[in-house]
Write an enzyme that holds these catalytic residues in place. Sequence first.
Site, PDB file in Angstrom:
ATOM      1  N   MET A  62      32.108  19.800 -13.941  1.00  0.00           N
ATOM      2  CA  MET A  62      31.166  19.328 -14.895  1.00  0.00           C
ATOM      3  C   MET A  62      29.841  20.016 -14.814  1.00  0.00           C
ATOM      4  SD  MET A  62      33.206  18.029 -16.869  1.00  0.00           S
ATOM      5  CE  MET A  62      32.893  16.753 -18.193  1.00  0.00           C
ATOM      6  N   HIS A 120      40.477  22.231 -20.976  1.00  0.00           N
ATOM      7  CA  HIS A 120      39.480  21.320 -21.951  1.00  0.00           C
ATOM      8  C   HIS A 120      40.422  20.379 -22.758  1.00  0.00           C
ATOM      9  CE1 HIS A 120      35.798  20.914 -24.178  1.00  0.00           C
ATOM     10  NE2 HIS A 120      36.581  21.007 -25.246  1.00  0.00           N
ATOM     11  N   GLU A 145      47.713  17.019 -20.503  1.00  0.00           N
ATOM     12  CA  GLU A 145      46.852  17.962 -19.371  1.00  0.00           C
ATOM     13  C   GLU A 145      47.824  18.251 -18.172  1.00  0.00           C
ATOM     14  OE1 GLU A 145      42.941  17.333 -18.941  1.00  0.00           O
ATOM     15  OE2 GLU A 145      42.715  16.050 -20.841  1.00  0.00           O
ATOM     16  N   ASN A 194      40.017  27.221 -17.067  1.00  0.00           N
ATOM     17  CA  ASN A 194      39.569  25.639 -17.309  1.00  0.00           C
ATOM     18  C   ASN A 194      40.514  25.176 -18.319  1.00  0.00           C
ATOM     19  OD1 ASN A 194      37.642  23.672 -17.211  1.00  0.00           O
ATOM     20  ND2 ASN A 194      37.222  24.280 -19.369  1.00  0.00           N
ATOM     21  N   LEU A 216      28.398  27.196 -15.985  1.00  0.00           N
ATOM     22  CA  LEU A 216      28.204  28.325 -14.896  1.00  0.00           C
ATOM     23  C   LEU A 216      27.413  29.534 -15.674  1.00  0.00           C
ATOM     24  CD1 LEU A 216      32.233  27.864 -13.952  1.00  0.00           C
ATOM     25  CD2 LEU A 216      30.117  27.607 -12.452  1.00  0.00           C
TER      26      LEU A 216
HETATM   27  C1  GAR Z   1      39.778  15.985 -17.953  1.00  0.00           C
HETATM   28  O1  GAR Z   1      40.456  15.613 -19.277  1.00  0.00           O
HETATM   29  C2  GAR Z   1      39.484  17.689 -18.323  1.00  0.00           C
HETATM   30  O2  GAR Z   1      40.036  18.366 -19.337  1.00  0.00           O
HETATM   31  C3  GAR Z   1      37.998  17.373 -18.850  1.00  0.00           C
HETATM   32  O3  GAR Z   1      37.806  16.378 -17.697  1.00  0.00           O
HETATM   33  C4  GAR Z   1      38.671  15.369 -17.479  1.00  0.00           C
HETATM   34  C5  GAR Z   1      38.939  15.470 -15.786  1.00  0.00           C
HETATM   35  O4  GAR Z   1      39.907  14.622 -15.587  1.00  0.00           O
HETATM   36  N1  GAR Z   1      37.247  18.521 -18.529  1.00  0.00           N
HETATM   37  C6  GAR Z   1      36.313  18.732 -19.361  1.00  0.00           C
HETATM   38  O5  GAR Z   1      35.863  18.037 -20.179  1.00  0.00           O
HETATM   39  C7  GAR Z   1      35.445  20.049 -19.384  1.00  0.00           C
HETATM   40  N2  GAR Z   1      34.754  20.352 -20.158  1.00  0.00           N
HETATM   41  P1  GAR Z   1      40.192  14.670 -14.007  1.00  0.00           P
HETATM   42  O6  GAR Z   1      39.227  14.856 -13.273  1.00  0.00           O
HETATM   43  O7  GAR Z   1      41.135  13.337 -14.003  1.00  0.00           O
HETATM   44  O8  GAR Z   1      41.026  15.819 -14.062  1.00  0.00           O
END
Ligand code: GAR
Length: 215
Positions: free
Chosen positions: A92, A111, A176, A109, A95
């Site tokens: 988070m 998303h 995901e 990445n 960069l």
């Molecule tokens: C996930 O849903 C990922 O897609 C999101 O944060 C979460 C992390 O969960 N990423 C973003 O929002 C980046 N912009 P995790 O730590 O359990 O993988």
Amino acid sequence: MTRRRVAILISGRGSNMVSLIEAARAPDFPAEIALVLSNRPDAAGLDRAREARIATCVVDHKAHPTREDFEQAMDAALATHHIAFICLAGFMRVLTDWFVARWAGRMVNIHPSLLPLFRGTQTHRRALEEGVLVHGCTVHFVVPELDAGPIIAQAAVPVVPGDTEESLAARVIVQEHVLYPHALRMICDGTARLENGRVEFARPWDASGTLHSPR
Ligand code: GAR
């Protein structure tokens, strides 16, 4: 097969990280997870990585006076571990152009939306507010613009009546965990290649599948 040395960058619980670590245990997986790097010392994912016996490293952004300084420290840690490729997984921090250029074509990445819809944060809330009936997640190469960049793979889920942010997030995260290992495999085995700012695929795939929402 030479397995590409991959670092996963996290800031939190690391469930996508776990899905990548588990996928990379397969003997034919074309990447090895060589490092988990967190910008937060208290990220729950660090313990999960240690349990999986993956090397971990903390580069605390709060311990560095500037973003550039923080990124130099990350870059040095990545070099120490001979990292060839980066997967951002719930990382988070925005960069800088310097870091993105340094890892251009070698950093992806995940998303939690069907990009280019809902860049940024609170993607599930915004999807509900907009009333979309299909939502999902995207794996993409990282470019300087936030949550932009050539798309490698996407997965869609239905949005159903009564959904809350939490129920929708729960449905998306399941996908995901399937999508990210699939995308990393395609990149590392050469199935998906970045060419002139687009992802080109070395094989065709089934065009018959559809998701109807509502069904
Ligand atoms: C996930 O849903 C990922 O897609 C999101 O944060 C979460 C992390 O969960 N990423 C973003 O929002 C980046 N912009 P995790 O730590 O359990 O993988």
